[in-house]
Scaffold this active site. Structure first.
Site, PDB file in Angstrom:
ATOM      1  N   TYR A  33       0.837  -1.196   0.000  1.00 35.83           N
ATOM      2  CA  TYR A  33       0.000   0.000   0.000  1.00 35.83           C
ATOM      3  C   TYR A  33       0.867   1.241   0.000  1.00 35.83           C
ATOM      4  O   TYR A  33       2.085   1.192   0.158  1.00 35.83           O
ATOM      5  CB  TYR A  33      -0.909   0.013   1.223  1.00 35.83           C
ATOM      6  CG  TYR A  33      -0.224   0.431   2.508  1.00 35.83           C
ATOM      7  CD1 TYR A  33      -0.375   1.723   3.006  1.00 35.83           C
ATOM      8  CD2 TYR A  33       0.581  -0.456   3.212  1.00 35.83           C
ATOM      9  CE1 TYR A  33       0.259   2.117   4.184  1.00 35.83           C
ATOM     10  CE2 TYR A  33       1.216  -0.070   4.385  1.00 35.83           C
ATOM     11  CZ  TYR A  33       1.052   1.211   4.855  1.00 35.83           C
ATOM     12  OH  TYR A  33       1.683   1.613   6.006  1.00 35.83           O
ATOM     13  N   ARG A  52       6.833   4.715  -5.251  1.00 35.33           N
ATOM     14  CA  ARG A  52       7.160   3.817  -4.143  1.00 35.33           C
ATOM     15  C   ARG A  52       6.195   2.636  -4.108  1.00 35.33           C
ATOM     16  O   ARG A  52       6.582   1.488  -3.816  1.00 35.33           O
ATOM     17  CB  ARG A  52       7.142   4.568  -2.816  1.00 35.33           C
ATOM     18  CG  ARG A  52       7.581   3.709  -1.637  1.00 35.33           C
ATOM     19  CD  ARG A  52       7.718   4.495  -0.363  1.00 35.33           C
ATOM     20  NE  ARG A  52       6.456   5.072   0.075  1.00 35.33           N
ATOM     21  CZ  ARG A  52       6.295   5.722   1.228  1.00 35.33           C
ATOM     22  NH1 ARG A  52       7.315   5.882   2.048  1.00 35.33           N
ATOM     23  NH2 ARG A  52       5.119   6.232   1.568  1.00 35.33           N
ATOM     24  N   HIS A 102      -1.203 -20.975   0.545  1.00 37.71           N
ATOM     25  CA  HIS A 102      -0.067 -20.118   0.827  1.00 37.71           C
ATOM     26  C   HIS A 102       0.678 -19.724  -0.447  1.00 37.71           C
ATOM     27  O   HIS A 102       1.019 -18.553  -0.638  1.00 37.71           O
ATOM     28  CB  HIS A 102       0.894 -20.793   1.812  1.00 37.71           C
ATOM     29  CG  HIS A 102       0.441 -20.715   3.228  1.00 37.71           C
ATOM     30  ND1 HIS A 102      -0.605 -21.460   3.705  1.00 37.71           N
ATOM     31  CD2 HIS A 102       0.882 -19.969   4.272  1.00 37.71           C
ATOM     32  CE1 HIS A 102      -0.796 -21.190   4.991  1.00 37.71           C
ATOM     33  NE2 HIS A 102       0.097 -20.283   5.353  1.00 37.71           N
ATOM     34  N   LYS A 144       6.377  -1.563   1.610  1.00 37.70           N
ATOM     35  CA  LYS A 144       5.241  -1.017   2.359  1.00 37.70           C
ATOM     36  C   LYS A 144       4.110  -2.039   2.342  1.00 37.70           C
ATOM     37  O   LYS A 144       3.099  -1.900   1.659  1.00 37.70           O
ATOM     38  CB  LYS A 144       4.809   0.331   1.774  1.00 37.70           C
ATOM     39  CG  LYS A 144       4.066   1.225   2.760  1.00 37.70           C
ATOM     40  CD  LYS A 144       3.986   2.644   2.236  1.00 37.70           C
ATOM     41  CE  LYS A 144       3.127   3.552   3.111  1.00 37.70           C
ATOM     42  NZ  LYS A 144       3.714   3.819   4.431  1.00 37.70           N
ATOM     43  N   GLU A 176      13.477   2.954  12.753  1.00 37.27           N
ATOM     44  CA  GLU A 176      12.443   3.941  12.431  1.00 37.27           C
ATOM     45  C   GLU A 176      11.374   3.872  13.506  1.00 37.27           C
ATOM     46  O   GLU A 176      11.596   3.289  14.569  1.00 37.27           O
ATOM     47  CB  GLU A 176      11.866   3.669  11.038  1.00 37.27           C
ATOM     48  CG  GLU A 176      11.265   2.271  10.872  1.00 37.27           C
ATOM     49  CD  GLU A 176      10.792   1.998   9.468  1.00 37.27           C
ATOM     50  OE1 GLU A 176      10.620   2.961   8.688  1.00 37.27           O
ATOM     51  OE2 GLU A 176      10.553   0.813   9.138  1.00 37.27           O
ATOM     52  N   LEU A 200      11.416   1.605   6.060  1.00 38.08           N
ATOM     53  CA  LEU A 200      10.688   2.076   4.894  1.00 38.08           C
ATOM     54  C   LEU A 200      11.140   3.510   4.631  1.00 38.08           C
ATOM     55  O   LEU A 200      10.957   4.380   5.488  1.00 38.08           O
ATOM     56  CB  LEU A 200       9.178   2.041   5.134  1.00 38.08           C
ATOM     57  CG  LEU A 200       8.358   2.573   3.959  1.00 38.08           C
ATOM     58  CD1 LEU A 200       8.401   1.613   2.793  1.00 38.08           C
ATOM     59  CD2 LEU A 200       6.926   2.843   4.379  1.00 38.08           C
TER      60      LEU A 200
END
Length: 285
Positions: A33, A52, A102, A144, A176, A200
């Site tokens: 996302y 991104r 999976h 992300k 982060e 990220l």
């Protein structure tokens, strides 16, 4: 309800939009996302967020069902038609749909979801309080991903302590935060963790580094320790929804708040950049 959304060609109010239970995002969080903020249909740094987004999808082998231009058109159309003034745009793509397994078939196009809701930019003049938590996330933090359980738990831990954000520390190194990047200012030099697979790399993070380069402010990307947070002149957090925030407390101890001139300059420069992007005519008055 003013929130609007899009899913694979269908547009509706968010609460009325239906997503099949066979979407792999539902089973596995198998998707990526991105998100951005804007005002009156103008979304700040949208091209960078879309770049991104495609980078995250490519990293995990997800086929985005639209081109970059196509996604930009969908997002812009929803934002322009939205009655909301201050807007938060969220967009994700899952690996597609299928009965729960999976492993996944190759060549399947992803499911695209876009949402526009109210999202006001945070007041950068209010300092924030932090806690540190052990970074137990997997080693694909540069993607992300929809798999945000560790970040959700860290954000809740901060809230329980009356704090605003949680700082991840992995093997002694600051990486982060649960939903932002983190910097330290020390003697006029800006320091942040390198953009590897442990963080990220935020769009606002990149803007701050470019601003430092433009203004001749020394900046470096390197590992630094939790101890350096306590010794910093300033601790700064960056994200799309808050630009650049100063931290005044870490684990109940006072920190930073020693280089207000430089910190304020960086904050206001990023705010001005946003205002120019979403109010281009006003910025020229």
């Amino acid at each position: 309800m003013k929130e609007t959304a899009y899913y694979n060609g269908k547009t509706a109010r968010l609460a009325r939009l239906r997503v099949p239970a066979t979407d792999r995002a539902f089973y596995f969080g198998d998707g990526v996302y991105d998100a951005a903020y804007g005002r009156n249909g103008r979304i700040h740094a949208l091209d960078e967020h879309i770049d991104r987004f495609f980078g995250s999808a490519e990293a995990v082998g997800i086929t985005v069902p639209e081109s970059k231009a196509g996604i930009k058109e969908i997002i812009t159309r929803l934002a322009v038609r939205s009655p909301l003034k201050d807007q938060f745009v969220y967009f994700q793509v899952s690996r597609g749909s299928g009965i729960r397994e999976h492993s996944y078939p190759d060549g399947v196009k992803g499911n695209l979801f876009v949402m526009v809701k109210e999202g006001k930019i945070r007041n950068v003049n209010l300092p924030v309080k932090l806690i540190t938590v052990k970074d137990t996330r997997f080693l694909h933090c540069n993607v992300k991903s929809l798999n945000l359980l560790p970040s959700v738990m860290a954000a809740k831990a901060a809230e329980r302590e009356g704090c605003d954000e949680a700082v991840f520390v992995r093997d002694g190194a600051v990486t982060e935060c649960s939903h932002s990047n983190i910097f330290v200012l020390k003697e006029g030099r800006l320091i942040t963790a390198p953009a590897d697979n442990r963080i990220l790399a935020g769009v606002c993070r990149a803007h701050l580094l470019r601003l430092c380069e433009k203004e001749g402010i020394p900046a470096e990307e390197r590992e630094y320790s939790e101890a350096e947070l306590y010794e910093a002149d300033e601790i700064l957090l960056t994200s799309a929804g808050s630009f650049c925030l100063r931290a005044s407390e870490l684990n109940k101890k006072p920190v930073g708040m020693k280089d207000e001139n430089l910190a304020r300059f960086l904050q206001q420069a990023l705010v001005a950049e946003f205002e120019e992007a979403v109010n281009p005519q006003q910025s020229k008055v």
